[in-house]
Design an enzyme around this catalytic site. Sequence first.
Site, PDB file in Angstrom:
ATOM      1  N   CYS A  42       0.827  -1.213   0.000  1.00 21.68           N
ATOM      2  CA  CYS A  42       0.000   0.000   0.000  1.00 21.68           C
ATOM      3  C   CYS A  42       0.856   1.255   0.000  1.00 21.68           C
ATOM      4  O   CYS A  42       0.497   2.265  -0.611  1.00 21.68           O
ATOM      5  CB  CYS A  42      -0.943   0.002   1.192  1.00 21.68           C
ATOM      6  SG  CYS A  42      -0.117   0.014   2.808  1.00 21.68           S
TER       7      CYS A  42
ATOM      8  N   HIS B  43      -1.689   1.903   7.455  1.00 27.07           N
ATOM      9  CA  HIS B  43      -2.082   1.696   6.061  1.00 27.07           C
ATOM     10  C   HIS B  43      -1.946   3.003   5.298  1.00 27.07           C
ATOM     11  O   HIS B  43      -2.279   4.079   5.829  1.00 27.07           O
ATOM     12  CB  HIS B  43      -3.531   1.203   6.011  1.00 27.07           C
ATOM     13  CG  HIS B  43      -4.006   0.772   4.669  1.00 27.07           C
ATOM     14  ND1 HIS B  43      -3.303  -0.103   3.862  1.00 27.07           N
ATOM     15  CD2 HIS B  43      -5.128   1.104   3.969  1.00 27.07           C
ATOM     16  CE1 HIS B  43      -3.978  -0.299   2.738  1.00 27.07           C
ATOM     17  NE2 HIS B  43      -5.080   0.425   2.778  1.00 27.07           N
TER      18      HIS B  43
ATOM     19  N   ASN C 215      -8.553   3.519  -1.874  1.00 25.56           N
ATOM     20  CA  ASN C 215      -7.825   2.414  -1.270  1.00 25.56           C
ATOM     21  C   ASN C 215      -7.153   1.573  -2.359  1.00 25.56           C
ATOM     22  O   ASN C 215      -7.316   1.854  -3.559  1.00 25.56           O
ATOM     23  CB  ASN C 215      -8.779   1.558  -0.432  1.00 25.56           C
ATOM     24  CG  ASN C 215      -8.106   0.939   0.776  1.00 25.56           C
ATOM     25  OD1 ASN C 215      -6.901   0.698   0.771  1.00 25.56           O
ATOM     26  ND2 ASN C 215      -8.879   0.686   1.805  1.00 25.56           N
TER      27      ASN C 215
END
Length: 340
Positions: free
Chosen positions: A116, A285, A305
Amino acid sequence: MNLLITALSLFVIGLAHGSDELYYIEPLSDMMIHHINEKLNTTWTAGRTKFYDWSMVSIKRQLGVPLDHINQVTADLPIVNHLVDRDIPDEFDSRQAWPDCPTIKEVRDQGNCGSCWAISAVEAMSDRICVATQGKLNRHLSTEDLLSCCKTCGFGCNGGYPAAAWEYFKRSGVCTGGNYKSNEGCKPYSIEDCEHHGSGQRPPCQGESKTPKCTKECSNSDYTVAYDNDKSRGQSVYSVKSEQQIQLELMKNGPVQTAFTVYEDFLSYTSGVYQHKKGNQLGGHAVKLIGWGVEDGVKYWLLANSWNYDWGLEGMFKVLRGKDECGIERNVVAGSINPV
């Protein structure tokens, strides 16, 4: 014995008064969904998500910013303060502001890899190239190149550091590369998309993918531009800290990268404006911040995302704005672009 009696008494009192702090609710459970939707006065809706078929080990692997780093993401970066030279609208969406920049609309899939930190970085970098050139130059920068070749960025598929990704972009540059099996650009992503539901066509999101090996050449044999000539580079790396400054940065230069702490209740997010209500920390994240708005009187940030389109709001989600919810406002990283 007295301590046990006291603990049991507090538990019973908590139940009687509706407290949600004195007892633990298992994540990825119908009880968690019911508790959020029926017991709490909150701004978002919980439901069964793709994570309900996953192991907790695999979920934590998706959270690619080390938790011990989450409050230090921008510690060493200069802070940009924009002159407030324009009105800030109630709503802003980078996809609408720059409709000729297709990468802004994209939601990538990190697969079985804690990438990520790399994905959200190259997404924002790609967007900013397009914004800086007023839509004349569209470059889909390679997650693979940043993930595998930036040795100062962290641990590849085992997590990394967003600010270091931008420093690498400035120092060494990043080549182009499409998504898995896209055959686009110099280095397409080699880690396959994984399935977020048990009955889908993709392989299940369990286990681990190894960090791809760094190569100083294009992996796509059909691509005709040499690796070194294919790179784009940044000119500066910085952070912005306040709600207003983040808004000005977005309007002036396009999407930014940020990081936040993921708690157990986030795994049940389906819609609305997320704010942490229940559960323990799971990890850090990194995501891409593309806009803001107001929903039912609640201010939010709009974020992309890297869990494919079958999660959240077609891959997007909203987070409470103006309260530094889960650290979302303190960890913004961005940079200016050298599009040549």
